[in-house]
Design a protein around this motif. Sequence first.
Motif, PDB file in Angstrom:
ATOM      1  N   PRO A  56       0.829  -1.272  -0.067  1.00 53.98           N
ATOM      2  CA  PRO A  56      -0.125   0.078   0.122  1.00 53.98           C
ATOM      3  C   PRO A  56       0.908   1.269  -0.038  1.00 53.98           C
ATOM      4  N   GLU A  57       0.634   2.109  -0.903  1.00 56.49           N
ATOM      5  CA  GLU A  57       1.070   3.629  -0.984  1.00 56.49           C
ATOM      6  C   GLU A  57       2.536   3.490  -1.537  1.00 56.49           C
ATOM      7  N   ALA A  58       2.851   2.146  -2.120  1.00 57.48           N
ATOM      8  CA  ALA A  58       3.979   2.260  -2.843  1.00 57.48           C
ATOM      9  C   ALA A  58       4.062   2.758  -4.159  1.00 57.48           C
ATOM     10  N   THR A  59       5.126   3.151  -4.954  1.00 54.32           N
ATOM     11  CA  THR A  59       5.269   3.468  -6.296  1.00 54.32           C
ATOM     12  C   THR A  59       5.941   2.476  -6.967  1.00 54.32           C
ATOM     13  N   ILE A  60       5.148   2.181  -8.067  1.00 57.65           N
ATOM     14  CA  ILE A  60       5.799   1.199  -9.382  1.00 57.65           C
ATOM     15  C   ILE A  60       5.938   2.178 -10.523  1.00 57.65           C
ATOM     16  N   THR A  61       7.084   1.712 -11.495  1.00 58.71           N
ATOM     17  CA  THR A  61       7.287   2.514 -12.672  1.00 58.71           C
ATOM     18  C   THR A  61       7.284   1.346 -13.786  1.00 58.71           C
ATOM     19  N   PRO A  62       6.183   1.128 -14.366  1.00 61.28           N
ATOM     20  CA  PRO A  62       6.024   0.297 -15.321  1.00 61.28           C
ATOM     21  C   PRO A  62       6.590   0.475 -16.692  1.00 61.28           C
ATOM     22  N   ARG A  63       7.275  -0.680 -17.152  1.00 63.09           N
ATOM     23  CA  ARG A  63       7.821  -0.407 -18.447  1.00 63.09           C
ATOM     24  C   ARG A  63       6.812  -0.073 -19.426  1.00 63.09           C
ATOM     25  N   PRO A  64       7.426   0.957 -20.189  1.00 63.50           N
ATOM     26  CA  PRO A  64       6.799   1.624 -21.221  1.00 63.50           C
ATOM     27  C   PRO A  64       6.048   0.601 -21.964  1.00 63.50           C
ATOM     28  N   ARG A  65       4.593   1.294 -22.272  1.00 63.74           N
ATOM     29  CA  ARG A  65       3.557   0.378 -23.159  1.00 63.74           C
ATOM     30  C   ARG A  65       3.252  -1.104 -22.615  1.00 63.74           C
ATOM     31  N   SER A  66       3.761  -1.297 -21.268  1.00 59.06           N
ATOM     32  CA  SER A  66       3.333  -2.648 -20.755  1.00 59.06           C
ATOM     33  C   SER A  66       1.840  -2.802 -20.419  1.00 59.06           C
ATOM     34  N   TRP A  67       1.342  -1.574 -20.487  1.00 57.10           N
ATOM     35  CA  TRP A  67      -0.140  -1.680 -20.224  1.00 57.10           C
ATOM     36  C   TRP A  67      -1.065  -1.501 -21.639  1.00 57.10           C
ATOM     37  N   ASP A  68      -0.529  -1.519 -22.687  1.00 58.66           N
ATOM     38  CA  ASP A  68      -1.172  -1.315 -23.879  1.00 58.66           C
ATOM     39  C   ASP A  68      -2.281  -2.497 -24.283  1.00 58.66           C
ATOM     40  N   GLY A  69      -2.032  -3.568 -23.792  1.00 63.69           N
ATOM     41  CA  GLY A  69      -2.857  -4.845 -23.847  1.00 63.69           C
ATOM     42  C   GLY A  69      -4.075  -4.885 -22.934  1.00 63.69           C
ATOM     43  N   VAL A  70      -4.072  -4.000 -22.092  1.00 62.70           N
ATOM     44  CA  VAL A  70      -5.417  -4.003 -21.436  1.00 62.70           C
ATOM     45  C   VAL A  70      -6.403  -3.009 -21.685  1.00 62.70           C
ATOM     46  N   ARG A  71      -7.711  -3.304 -21.658  1.00 62.13           N
ATOM     47  CA  ARG A  71      -8.891  -2.425 -21.671  1.00 62.13           C
ATOM     48  C   ARG A  71      -9.843  -2.959 -20.889  1.00 62.13           C
ATOM     49  N   PRO A  72     -10.789  -1.882 -20.493  1.00 62.84           N
ATOM     50  CA  PRO A  72     -12.015  -2.501 -19.766  1.00 62.84           C
ATOM     51  C   PRO A  72     -12.866  -3.294 -20.652  1.00 62.84           C
ATOM     52  N   SER A  73     -13.737  -4.260 -19.682  1.00 64.23           N
ATOM     53  CA  SER A  73     -14.649  -4.843 -20.610  1.00 64.23           C
ATOM     54  C   SER A  73     -15.778  -4.126 -20.723  1.00 64.23           C
ATOM     55  N   GLU A  74     -16.693  -4.596 -21.833  1.00 59.89           N
ATOM     56  CA  GLU A  74     -17.901  -3.867 -22.199  1.00 59.89           C
ATOM     57  C   GLU A  74     -18.504  -3.083 -21.172  1.00 59.89           C
ATOM     58  N   GLY A  75     -19.264  -2.006 -21.265  1.00 58.23           N
ATOM     59  CA  GLY A  75     -20.075  -1.634 -20.196  1.00 58.23           C
ATOM     60  C   GLY A  75     -19.293  -0.911 -18.956  1.00 58.23           C
ATOM     61  N   TYR A  76     -18.163  -0.500 -19.083  1.00 56.00           N
ATOM     62  CA  TYR A  76     -17.359   0.017 -17.988  1.00 56.00           C
ATOM     63  C   TYR A  76     -18.109   1.248 -17.926  1.00 56.00           C
ATOM     64  N   ARG A  77     -18.187   1.756 -16.675  1.00 54.94           N
ATOM     65  CA  ARG A  77     -18.842   2.946 -16.264  1.00 54.94           C
ATOM     66  C   ARG A  77     -17.763   3.884 -15.244  1.00 54.94           C
ATOM     67  N   VAL A  78     -17.586   5.081 -15.945  1.00 54.68           N
ATOM     68  CA  VAL A  78     -16.709   5.929 -15.446  1.00 54.68           C
ATOM     69  C   VAL A  78     -17.191   7.359 -15.224  1.00 54.68           C
ATOM     70  N   VAL A  79     -16.912   7.931 -14.027  1.00 50.47           N
ATOM     71  CA  VAL A  79     -17.362   9.177 -13.915  1.00 50.47           C
ATOM     72  C   VAL A  79     -15.901   9.961 -13.772  1.00 50.47           C
ATOM     73  N   LEU A  80     -15.851  11.177 -14.850  1.00 49.24           N
ATOM     74  CA  LEU A  80     -14.668  12.087 -14.890  1.00 49.24           C
ATOM     75  C   LEU A  80     -15.134  13.125 -13.907  1.00 49.24           C
ATOM     76  N   LEU A  81     -14.391  13.395 -12.685  1.00 45.96           N
ATOM     77  CA  LEU A  81     -14.452  14.404 -11.813  1.00 45.96           C
ATOM     78  C   LEU A  81     -13.537  15.459 -12.017  1.00 45.96           C
ATOM     79  N   THR A  82     -13.754  16.728 -12.450  1.00 44.94           N
ATOM     80  CA  THR A  82     -12.924  17.692 -12.669  1.00 44.94           C
ATOM     81  C   THR A  82     -13.069  19.002 -11.983  1.00 44.94           C
ATOM     82  N   ALA A  83     -11.958  19.722 -11.920  1.00 45.64           N
ATOM     83  CA  ALA A  83     -12.269  21.422 -11.291  1.00 45.64           C
ATOM     84  C   ALA A  83     -11.017  21.791 -11.870  1.00 45.64           C
ATOM     85  N   GLY A  84     -11.143  23.107 -12.311  1.00 40.51           N
ATOM     86  CA  GLY A  84     -10.074  23.981 -12.621  1.00 40.51           C
ATOM     87  C   GLY A  84     -10.304  24.073 -14.291  1.00 40.51           C
TER      88      GLY A  84
END
Length: 224
Positions: A56-84
């Motif tokens: 918990p609270e650790a920092t990881i430094t992923p290898r570049p593009r190591s996340w490219d093969g991942v996407r959410p399943s169909e119907g993924y619900r996201v709220v974008l919360l923004t200020a500024g």
Amino acid sequence: MRSRLLPAGILAAAVATAVLVSGCSSSDDWSRPHEKPTAVGTLGPGFSDPAAPPAPEATITPRPRSWDGVRPSEGYRVVLLTAGEDPQTRTLVNAVTEWAEEEDVSLKTIAATKPDQYIPSISRAINLTPDLIISAGNDLVDPLAMVTPNHLDQRFLVVGAELAEPTENVTAADWTGASFRGEGLGMSSTYDPATFTAERAGRAVRAGVAAVLNGLTGIVVWLD
């Protein structure tokens, strides 16, 4: 720290005037329950060490593009919360919006325009019961630190900033030149608005979401 809950009537009135909610990017109106989201695809080598999950609270430094093969399943619900309205925040908002369109994510946006709207806007986002709340804008860091420990079943992703002491439900995607951690700590000496590029913000969104989808939460995903 814990949030101070407002009476229901006052909170409802505050929320009604505090936020602007835009529609979804898909036909999903969020009125019905949906299946628990999953990660489609797998993380590439070097994202994290499967044999030694980050603490918990650790920092990881992923290898570049190591996340490219991942996407959410169909119907993924996201709220974008923004200020500024600063350029950095606008860049982050655009990155989230573009990602949602590319991945056919069902997205709602809640924008707070005044300080007294920040906590009500977070409450509104939580009440929508999304799969993930993505926060963009330094002004939301301290309010999130107050509210998120009381809602451990809700996943949050903070992009371009961090919470100083995140609970297990709050993940951050950050980089050198960003890393704002709250007013009490002041602005980092390395803060550089020029580092908030569309390319870097896009990577942060995708890497952060990939971490959340794979259960790597409560950590900081650091991008070189």
